[in-house]
Design a protein around this motif. Structure first.
Motif, PDB file in Angstrom:
ATOM      1  N   LEU A   1     -50.393  46.691  20.852  1.00  0.00           N
ATOM      2  CA  LEU A   1     -51.336  45.570  21.001  1.00  0.00           C
ATOM      3  C   LEU A   1     -52.072  45.295  19.693  1.00  0.00           C
ATOM      4  O   LEU A   1     -52.347  44.137  19.358  1.00  0.00           O
TER       5      LEU A   1
ATOM      6  N   ALA B   1     -52.189  41.854  17.664  1.00  0.00           N
ATOM      7  CA  ALA B   1     -53.465  41.235  17.280  1.00  0.00           C
ATOM      8  C   ALA B   1     -53.510  40.867  15.805  1.00  0.00           C
ATOM      9  O   ALA B   1     -54.283  39.987  15.416  1.00  0.00           O
TER      10      ALA B   1
ATOM     11  N   LEU C   1     -49.673  44.959  30.477  1.00  0.00           N
ATOM     12  CA  LEU C   1     -50.615  44.311  29.561  1.00  0.00           C
ATOM     13  C   LEU C   1     -49.915  44.026  28.227  1.00  0.00           C
ATOM     14  O   LEU C   1     -50.002  42.920  27.696  1.00  0.00           O
TER      15      LEU C   1
ATOM     16  N   SER D   1     -47.169  41.267  28.700  1.00  0.00           N
ATOM     17  CA  SER D   1     -47.797  39.945  28.858  1.00  0.00           C
ATOM     18  C   SER D   1     -48.278  39.418  27.513  1.00  0.00           C
ATOM     19  O   SER D   1     -48.011  38.270  27.145  1.00  0.00           O
ATOM     20  N   GLU D   2     -49.014  40.257  26.804  1.00  0.00           N
ATOM     21  CA  GLU D   2     -49.543  39.841  25.498  1.00  0.00           C
ATOM     22  C   GLU D   2     -48.410  39.554  24.507  1.00  0.00           C
ATOM     23  O   GLU D   2     -48.494  38.608  23.725  1.00  0.00           O
ATOM     24  N   TYR D   3     -47.349  40.363  24.549  1.00  0.00           N
ATOM     25  CA  TYR D   3     -46.208  40.152  23.660  1.00  0.00           C
ATOM     26  C   TYR D   3     -45.597  38.776  23.913  1.00  0.00           C
ATOM     27  O   TYR D   3     -45.342  38.017  22.978  1.00  0.00           O
TER      28      TYR D   3
ATOM     29  N   ALA E   1     -48.130  36.077  22.728  1.00  0.00           N
ATOM     30  CA  ALA E   1     -48.380  36.041  21.287  1.00  0.00           C
ATOM     31  C   ALA E   1     -47.174  35.584  20.483  1.00  0.00           C
ATOM     32  O   ALA E   1     -47.330  34.899  19.473  1.00  0.00           O
TER      33      ALA E   1
ATOM     34  N   SER F   1     -53.742  42.178  33.167  1.00  0.00           N
ATOM     35  CA  SER F   1     -52.319  41.991  32.851  1.00  0.00           C
ATOM     36  C   SER F   1     -51.685  40.958  33.776  1.00  0.00           C
ATOM     37  O   SER F   1     -50.825  40.193  33.358  1.00  0.00           O
TER      38      SER F   1
ATOM     39  N   LEU G   1     -52.716  37.497  32.605  1.00  0.00           N
ATOM     40  CA  LEU G   1     -51.953  37.159  31.396  1.00  0.00           C
ATOM     41  C   LEU G   1     -50.484  36.893  31.716  1.00  0.00           C
ATOM     42  O   LEU G   1     -49.874  35.999  31.127  1.00  0.00           O
TER      43      LEU G   1
END
Length: 182
Positions: free
Chosen positions: A28, A32, A68, A71-73, A76, A130, A133
């Motif tokens: 993460l 970021a 989490l 989802s963020e991957y 982003a 998560s 997202l």
């Protein structure tokens, strides 16, 4: 800024030996950074995360933080190479939800209760985030919407009453935090 950049460089150099919670958090951090140079490393890691979460008996701790990251991957990078895994892991987490809207270590028992000593908000908070997202990343399922709503109702109980506790307990009103557990 220099410390963060150096940290990301060191994380990328070390790589990801395991697909566990510390590695999810390190991944993460790379996300970021916004640096595209990490995307291929993170793409390989996304596959590793998905593979680590395949067993049906995977504990909710790993599902929450793995989901989490996935989802963020997806959000982003805009890459959908891990989307099917994201959807599968998200829906497994949905299925594991207890009747009160939280999650315990393991999947909920057939009667809706948590195995062991009850729901744990330290799992429920990242799981719920998560899910929100994952929905934003394109996962769509009525069961997902219901799980988010159920968890949100549970967590909103604590608004203006105190810190969210470790599990299904009264609000922690003695300080701003429940001993760092949440």
């Amino acid at each position: 800024k220099a410390i963060f950049e150096q940290g990301c460089r060191l994380i990328a150099e070390k790589g990801f030996e395991h697909a566990d919670i510390p590695d999810h958090l390190n991944a993460l951090a790379l996300l970021a950074s916004g640096e595209e140079k990490y995307h291929s490393t993170l793409g390989r890691y996304a596959r590793k995360v998905a593979e680590s979460l395949e067993p049906a008996d995977t504990w909710n701790w790993y599902i929450a933080y793995g989901n989490l990251f996935l989802s963020e991957y997806t959000l982003a990078t805009g890459k959908k190479n891990a989307f099917s895994e994201l959807k599968q892991v998200t829906l497994r987490g949905v299925k594991n939800q207890c009747m009160n809207g939280m999650w315990g270590h393991a999947p909920a028992l057939p009667n809706g209760h948590s195995e062991g000593y009850g729901g744990m908000n330290v799992i429920g908070l990242p799981m719920t985030i998560s899910f929100a997202l994952a929905r934003e990343a394109g996962v769509s399922d009525p069961a997902l919407d219901k799980a988010i709503d159920k968890s949100a109702r549970f967590l909103r109980y604590y608004v203006d009453k105190g810190a969210i506790p470790y599990g299904d307990h009264p609000p922690w009103g003695n300080s701003h935090d429940d001993n760092g557990k949440s």
